[in-house]
Design a protein around this motif. Structure first.
Motif, PDB file in Angstrom:
ATOM      1  N   ILE A 155       0.873  -1.185   0.000  1.00  0.00           N
ATOM      2  CA  ILE A 155       0.000   0.000   0.000  1.00  0.00           C
ATOM      3  C   ILE A 155       0.902   1.224   0.000  1.00  0.00           C
ATOM      4  O   ILE A 155       1.719   1.406   0.900  1.00  0.00           O
ATOM      5  CB  ILE A 155      -0.917   0.031   1.241  1.00  0.00           C
ATOM      6  CG1 ILE A 155      -1.846  -1.192   1.246  1.00  0.00           C
ATOM      7  CG2 ILE A 155      -1.731   1.325   1.275  1.00  0.00           C
ATOM      8  CD1 ILE A 155      -2.721  -1.304   2.488  1.00  0.00           C
ATOM      9  N   LEU A 156       0.784   2.046  -1.039  1.00  0.00           N
ATOM     10  CA  LEU A 156       1.550   3.286  -1.128  1.00  0.00           C
ATOM     11  C   LEU A 156       0.619   4.458  -0.839  1.00  0.00           C
ATOM     12  O   LEU A 156      -0.589   4.377  -1.097  1.00  0.00           O
ATOM     13  CB  LEU A 156       2.152   3.462  -2.525  1.00  0.00           C
ATOM     14  CG  LEU A 156       3.369   2.608  -2.872  1.00  0.00           C
ATOM     15  CD1 LEU A 156       2.962   1.165  -3.149  1.00  0.00           C
ATOM     16  CD2 LEU A 156       4.092   3.165  -4.101  1.00  0.00           C
ATOM     17  N   VAL A 157       1.187   5.522  -0.325  1.00  0.00           N
ATOM     18  CA  VAL A 157       0.380   6.715  -0.052  1.00  0.00           C
ATOM     19  C   VAL A 157       1.024   7.914  -0.730  1.00  0.00           C
ATOM     20  O   VAL A 157       2.249   7.949  -0.894  1.00  0.00           O
ATOM     21  CB  VAL A 157       0.225   6.917   1.479  1.00  0.00           C
ATOM     22  CG1 VAL A 157       1.569   7.214   2.148  1.00  0.00           C
ATOM     23  CG2 VAL A 157      -0.787   8.009   1.797  1.00  0.00           C
ATOM     24  N   ASP A 158       0.222   8.882  -1.116  1.00  0.00           N
ATOM     25  CA  ASP A 158       0.796  10.029  -1.834  1.00  0.00           C
ATOM     26  C   ASP A 158       1.210  11.141  -0.877  1.00  0.00           C
ATOM     27  O   ASP A 158       1.065  11.029   0.345  1.00  0.00           O
ATOM     28  CB  ASP A 158      -0.144  10.520  -2.941  1.00  0.00           C
ATOM     29  CG  ASP A 158      -1.331  11.286  -2.431  1.00  0.00           C
ATOM     30  OD1 ASP A 158      -1.630  11.205  -1.217  1.00  0.00           O
ATOM     31  OD2 ASP A 158      -1.985  11.974  -3.235  1.00  0.00           O
ATOM     32  N   CYS A 159       1.754  12.207  -1.438  1.00  0.00           N
ATOM     33  CA  CYS A 159       2.364  13.282  -0.655  1.00  0.00           C
ATOM     34  C   CYS A 159       1.443  13.833   0.426  1.00  0.00           C
ATOM     35  O   CYS A 159       1.838  13.944   1.580  1.00  0.00           O
ATOM     36  CB  CYS A 159       2.869  14.397  -1.574  1.00  0.00           C
ATOM     37  SG  CYS A 159       1.712  14.854  -2.895  1.00  0.00           S
TER      38      CYS A 159
ATOM     39  N   ILE B   4      -2.255   3.840  -3.398  1.00  0.00           N
ATOM     40  CA  ILE B   4      -2.124   2.825  -4.447  1.00  0.00           C
ATOM     41  C   ILE B   4      -2.055   1.480  -3.754  1.00  0.00           C
ATOM     42  O   ILE B   4      -1.297   1.313  -2.797  1.00  0.00           O
ATOM     43  CB  ILE B   4      -0.838   3.015  -5.284  1.00  0.00           C
ATOM     44  CG1 ILE B   4      -0.894   4.285  -6.120  1.00  0.00           C
ATOM     45  CG2 ILE B   4      -0.604   1.807  -6.188  1.00  0.00           C
ATOM     46  CD1 ILE B   4       0.383   4.555  -6.915  1.00  0.00           C
TER      47      ILE B   4
ATOM     48  N   CYS C  59       4.208  11.160  -6.723  1.00  0.00           N
ATOM     49  CA  CYS C  59       3.690  11.505  -5.392  1.00  0.00           C
ATOM     50  C   CYS C  59       3.687  10.293  -4.457  1.00  0.00           C
ATOM     51  O   CYS C  59       3.615  10.439  -3.246  1.00  0.00           O
ATOM     52  CB  CYS C  59       2.252  12.020  -5.508  1.00  0.00           C
ATOM     53  SG  CYS C  59       2.122  13.580  -6.394  1.00  0.00           S
ATOM     54  N   PHE C  60       3.786   9.110  -5.023  1.00  0.00           N
ATOM     55  CA  PHE C  60       3.711   7.882  -4.221  1.00  0.00           C
ATOM     56  C   PHE C  60       5.130   7.402  -3.907  1.00  0.00           C
ATOM     57  O   PHE C  60       5.620   6.452  -4.504  1.00  0.00           O
ATOM     58  CB  PHE C  60       2.891   6.827  -4.962  1.00  0.00           C
ATOM     59  CG  PHE C  60       1.458   7.247  -5.156  1.00  0.00           C
ATOM     60  CD1 PHE C  60       0.497   6.978  -4.197  1.00  0.00           C
ATOM     61  CD2 PHE C  60       1.082   7.955  -6.295  1.00  0.00           C
ATOM     62  CE1 PHE C  60      -0.818   7.391  -4.372  1.00  0.00           C
ATOM     63  CE2 PHE C  60      -0.238   8.373  -6.472  1.00  0.00           C
ATOM     64  CZ  PHE C  60      -1.185   8.085  -5.515  1.00  0.00           C
ATOM     65  N   TYR C  61       5.771   8.083  -2.958  1.00  0.00           N
ATOM     66  CA  TYR C  61       7.171   7.787  -2.625  1.00  0.00           C
ATOM     67  C   TYR C  61       7.312   7.076  -1.276  1.00  0.00           C
ATOM     68  O   TYR C  61       8.413   6.876  -0.791  1.00  0.00           O
ATOM     69  CB  TYR C  61       8.026   9.077  -2.646  1.00  0.00           C
ATOM     70  CG  TYR C  61       7.414  10.241  -1.888  1.00  0.00           C
ATOM     71  CD1 TYR C  61       7.598  10.387  -0.515  1.00  0.00           C
ATOM     72  CD2 TYR C  61       6.658  11.197  -2.552  1.00  0.00           C
ATOM     73  CE1 TYR C  61       7.039  11.440   0.176  1.00  0.00           C
ATOM     74  CE2 TYR C  61       6.085  12.258  -1.874  1.00  0.00           C
ATOM     75  CZ  TYR C  61       6.280  12.377  -0.515  1.00  0.00           C
ATOM     76  OH  TYR C  61       5.708  13.424   0.167  1.00  0.00           O
ATOM     77  N   ARG C  62       6.170   6.708  -0.691  1.00  0.00           N
ATOM     78  CA  ARG C  62       6.202   6.000   0.592  1.00  0.00           C
ATOM     79  C   ARG C  62       5.255   4.804   0.564  1.00  0.00           C
ATOM     80  O   ARG C  62       4.182   4.864  -0.047  1.00  0.00           O
ATOM     81  CB  ARG C  62       5.785   6.937   1.742  1.00  0.00           C
ATOM     82  CG  ARG C  62       6.815   8.013   2.046  1.00  0.00           C
ATOM     83  CD  ARG C  62       6.259   9.045   3.008  1.00  0.00           C
ATOM     84  NE  ARG C  62       5.134   9.769   2.407  1.00  0.00           N
ATOM     85  CZ  ARG C  62       4.493  10.767   2.983  1.00  0.00           C
ATOM     86  NH1 ARG C  62       4.851  11.173   4.195  1.00  0.00           N
ATOM     87  NH2 ARG C  62       3.499  11.381   2.382  1.00  0.00           N
ATOM     88  N   VAL C  63       5.658   3.750   1.261  1.00  0.00           N
ATOM     89  CA  VAL C  63       4.858   2.531   1.319  1.00  0.00           C
ATOM     90  C   VAL C  63       4.619   2.188   2.787  1.00  0.00           C
ATOM     91  O   VAL C  63       5.476   2.436   3.640  1.00  0.00           O
ATOM     92  CB  VAL C  63       5.571   1.382   0.547  1.00  0.00           C
ATOM     93  CG1 VAL C  63       6.909   1.027   1.199  1.00  0.00           C
ATOM     94  CG2 VAL C  63       4.707   0.143   0.438  1.00  0.00           C
TER      95      VAL C  63
ATOM     96  N   CYS D 280       6.176  15.482  -8.532  1.00  0.00           N
ATOM     97  CA  CYS D 280       5.542  15.788  -7.245  1.00  0.00           C
ATOM     98  C   CYS D 280       6.155  17.061  -6.661  1.00  0.00           C
ATOM     99  O   CYS D 280       7.369  17.241  -6.705  1.00  0.00           O
ATOM    100  CB  CYS D 280       5.751  14.621  -6.285  1.00  0.00           C
ATOM    101  SG  CYS D 280       5.160  14.956  -4.617  1.00  0.00           S
TER     102      CYS D 280
ATOM    103  N   VAL E  42       2.486   5.227 -11.799  1.00  0.00           N
ATOM    104  CA  VAL E  42       1.479   6.204 -11.399  1.00  0.00           C
ATOM    105  C   VAL E  42       2.191   7.401 -10.773  1.00  0.00           C
ATOM    106  O   VAL E  42       2.944   7.248  -9.812  1.00  0.00           O
ATOM    107  CB  VAL E  42       0.481   5.599 -10.385  1.00  0.00           C
ATOM    108  CG1 VAL E  42      -0.511   6.665  -9.919  1.00  0.00           C
ATOM    109  CG2 VAL E  42      -0.261   4.421 -10.994  1.00  0.00           C
TER     110      VAL E  42
END
Lengths: 139, 139
Positions: A81-85, A91, B108-112, B101, B35
């Motif tokens: 599971i990814l999260v945006d800024c 995602i 923008c999806f740089y963290r999981v 981003c 994405v």
């Protein structure tokens, strides 16, 4: 660290639900990267997804939790599971079988707007299963 | 053909805007498929995107049209627009330079979310540009 910095640059997961209590979730195929569908989760759906490892959404039309695949058998096993800024969109990288869209395609995005047109769609995929067969209990 | 069939199985582009007049748009890198971001369009933003070939969104926080890149220079040249089964979500396949981003990353999806946690995020990308440099006019 400001709240904005904490959300954007921090390591704490602070998902932001909108006025309707929902967060947008984009499901992508963990193997191919293809975008399969876009759906919405409330807090409970997100918690269930994290806890069970299978994607659960909140159906806006039916106003209820919806474990993807509960009717079709086409479940989504969540690998990441990814999260945006700004943490208002997710995602889900999911492991799936053939046919994720209820219309019969692998992805819900099976049509593209034709170049130079603002009206005409072109089909870019073939159906991967027969939805009438899959959903016949409901028909 | 029923309305549902027309929307799901037809070749006419009939984008469905929500109660706020918005449709969700997922921007993906036309080359890599990654994405990049998820944003929203009203009818005018969508028309401008189709007409100009560059992604224009509607900023929900600033309540105005927002041509992606107008401040940062990181424009999105639209190669394809896909629509989903019920026509309430779009994918924009876009040609982009490095850094989409505003925080400095390509996506923008740089963290999981870390495995087994519902709280802890792990960074999975490196910054591709310095946003302070890019946005210094605004700082």
């Amino acid at each position: 660290m400001s709240t904005k910095q904490k959300i954007e640059e921090g390591s704490e997961f602070i998902p932001k639900f909108d006025a309707n209590g929902l967060i947008t979730a984009v499901a992508t195929d963990a193997v191919t990267g293809q975008v399969l569908m876009v759906a919405y989760m409330n807090r409970e759906a997100l918690d269930l997804t994290i806890r069970t490892g299978y994607a659960t959404y909140f159906s806006r039309s039916r106003r209820k939790l919806w474990k993807k695949g509960e009717e079709s058998g086409h479940f989504q096993r969540v690998e990441q599971i990814l999260v945006d800024c700004d943490q208002d969109c997710l995602i889900l990288k999911v492991a799936v079988d053939a046919g994720q869209c209820h219309v019969g395609y692998q992805s819900c995005f099976y049509r593209v707007l034709e170049k130079g047109s603002d009206k005409k769609l072109k089909f870019i995929a073939e159906k991967t299963y027969d939805p009438e067969e899959t959903y016949k209990k409901q028909i």
